[in-house]
Design a protein around this motif. Structure first.
Motif: not given
Length: 198
Positions: A64-82, A98-106
Motif C-alpha cells: 500500500d503506497i500510502n503507508d510510505f513517506d519517501a521513495l528512493a531510486i538508485p541508478g543502474g546500467m542500461s546494458r544490464a536492463g535498467f 508521491f510528488d502530488s502529495q509532496g512526499k520525498l523522492i530521492a
C-alpha cells in the motif's frame, strides 16, 4: 515510524542501493528515530549491474503506497536492463503519486531519469550522471533545468550526478524524514564524524 520504498530496478547499481540500506538501517540500531526501509521491485529477482542477484522484499503490487513517506531510486546500467524497469509506467505512476502529495523522492545518478520521465521535474531543477552528455540531454528534453552540482534539491525531489554522491543522498533522506540530530547520531555510529567526548 517513517517508511521508505527502496525501488530496485533491473540493472540497479549495487552500491547505489546499499547506501540506503546502510544509512537507514543504522537509524534502527543507533539512531534516535528509526526509519523502516522496504525493498520493492517489479520482479521477484533483480540482476544488478555488477552481477549480484537480489530479491526485493515486496513486489510493487503487494504494498500500500500510502503507508510510505519517501521513495528512493538508485541508478543502474542500461546494458544490464535498467531502463526496462526505470521507464515502466508502474514506477512512473508511483513517482507522480508521491510528488502530488509532496512526499520525498530521492535518486542517485541516472535514477533521476525515471523521475524526469514521469513529468514531475518539468520546469524544475535536477541533475544526473555528469559524464554522460546523452543522459543530461535526455533530462533537458524532459524539461529539466540541469544544475551542475553533486546533489540538487528542488522542494521534495533530490537528484544527484554520480555514485560518489550516493551516501550523501541517503544521509539527506534521513535528515529530511527525521532530524539533523538523528543524522549526526548515525553518522557518528558509522564513523563519518568523530565523537570527541570520551
Amino acid at each position: 515510524m517513517k517508511q521508505v520504498i527502496l525501488f530496485l530496478c533491473q540493472g540497479v547499481e549495487e552500491y547505489e542501493a546499499s547506501v540506503f540500506t546502510d544509512a537507514l538501517g543504522w537509524t534502527t540500531t543507533y539512531g534516535l528515530e528509526p526509519i523502516k526501509l522496504v525493498t520493492v521491485g517489479l520482479r521477484s529477482k533483480v540482476k544488478c549491474a555488477w552481477n549480484f542477484t537480489i530479491e526485493p522484499e515486496c513486489q510493487l503490487s503487494e504494498i500500500d503506497i500510502n503507508d510510505f513517506d519517501a521513495l528512493a531510486i538508485p541508478g543502474g546500467m542500461s546494458r544490464a536492463g535498467f531502463y526496462e524497469d526505470a521507464y515502466d509506467e508502474r514506477l512512473l505512476s508511483l513517482i507522480r503519486n508521491f510528488d502530488s502529495q509532496g512526499k520525498l523522492i530521492a535518486s542517485v545518478c541516472v535514477g533521476a531519469l525515471p523521475i524526469a520521465k514521469s513529468g514531475v521535474l518539468n520546469g524544475r531543477n535536477g541533475t544526473t550522471y555528469h559524464l554522460s552528455e546523452k543522459r543530461q540531454a535526455q533530462m533537458k528534453e524532459m524539461g529539466v533545468n540541469i544544475i551542475q552540482q553533486p546533489i540538487v534539491i528542488d522542494k521534495n525531489i533530490i537528484t544527484s550526478r554520480s555514485p560518489s554522491a550516493a551516501m550523501d543522498v541517503a544521509f539527506a533522506v534521513v535528515e529530511k524524514l527525521t532530524s539533523a540530530t538523528n543524522l549526526n547520531r548515525i553518522k557518528e555510529g558509522m564513523g563519518f564524524i568523530e565523537n570527541d567526548t570520551k
